[in-house]
Design an enzyme around this catalytic site. Structure first.
Site, PDB file in Angstrom:
ATOM      1  CG  HIS A   1      -2.088  -0.882   1.099  1.00  0.00           C
ATOM      2  ND1 HIS A   1      -3.114  -0.643   0.214  1.00  0.00           N
ATOM      3  CD2 HIS A   1      -2.404  -2.030   1.738  1.00  0.00           C
ATOM      4  CE1 HIS A   1      -4.022  -1.603   0.328  1.00  0.00           C
ATOM      5  NE2 HIS A   1      -3.604  -2.468   1.243  1.00  0.00           N
TER       6      HIS A   1
ATOM      7  CB  CYS B   1      -2.504   2.253  -5.404  1.00  0.00           C
ATOM      8  SG  CYS B   1      -3.350   0.673  -5.239  1.00  0.00           S
TER       9      CYS B   1
ATOM     10  NE  ARG C   1      -2.840  -1.767  -8.823  1.00  0.00           N
ATOM     11  CZ  ARG C   1      -4.048  -1.253  -8.647  1.00  0.00           C
ATOM     12  NH1 ARG C   1      -4.229   0.053  -8.730  1.00  0.00           N
ATOM     13  NH2 ARG C   1      -5.083  -2.020  -8.393  1.00  0.00           N
TER      14      ARG C   1
END
Length: 166
Positions: free
Chosen positions: A65, A134, A143
């Site tokens: 993340h 991301c 991405r």
């Protein structure tokens, strides 16, 4: 570098390595767990189960993340060619080197984690690392991808690799 010994099978959702990225500052270290399910990525970085084992032939690929669950890849855009990404499984240190600045693509571009990742610039079999996160920072429409090659291995008993000494 010498080939890594065959690892034991990774267990879904369980940690099997620790990643260090010196570019992100001292104290940046995150567990790498098997799988990329939501609950796994809430605990650390996730290894794409369909990709190579750490240090093995092919492409060891890891997701993380950027802006939730501890923000492990918050500084991802700062990665530069030559930066070290160091992992250990407790017995061996694996030092990978970033090959070029992060690449932006769409979520469906799954070729980025192929054994020889498409658009990476690698032209044949090798021992690669792909990092994915991301983009934009608080979104998921795209991405960011960083590719690296295995530069060196050494036993943990030899101490920390040069990339982690400062």
């Amino acid at each position: 570098p010498d080939p890594a010994p065959a690892p034991e099978a990774y267990r879904d959702g369980k940690p099997f390595a620790v990643m260090y990225i010196p570019r992100f500052g001292g104290g940046w270290d995150w567990p790498v767990l098997e799988g990329t399910k939501v609950r796994t990525l809430q605990k650390g970085l996730g290894h794409y189960s369909s990709t190579a084992a750490l240090g093995g032939g092919g492409n060891f690929s890891v997701a993380g993340h950027r802006r939730t669950y501890g923000d492990p890849f918050k500084d991802f855009p700062k990665l530069r060619p030559g930066d070290a990404v160091v992992l250990t499984d407790g017995t061996t240190w694996f030092t990978y080197r970033i090959d070029k600045k992060p690449y932006r693509t769409v979520p469906g571009d799954v070729g980025v984690i192929d054994p020889v990742p498409r658009k990476s610039g690698f032209d044949g079999p090798g021992r690669y690392l792909t990092l994915t996160t991301c983009d934009p920072e608080w979104g998921s429409s795209h991405r960011l991808i960083a590719w690296a090659h295995l530069d060196a291995t050494q036993p943990v008993t030899d101490g920390k690799p040069e990339a982690l000494r400062s």
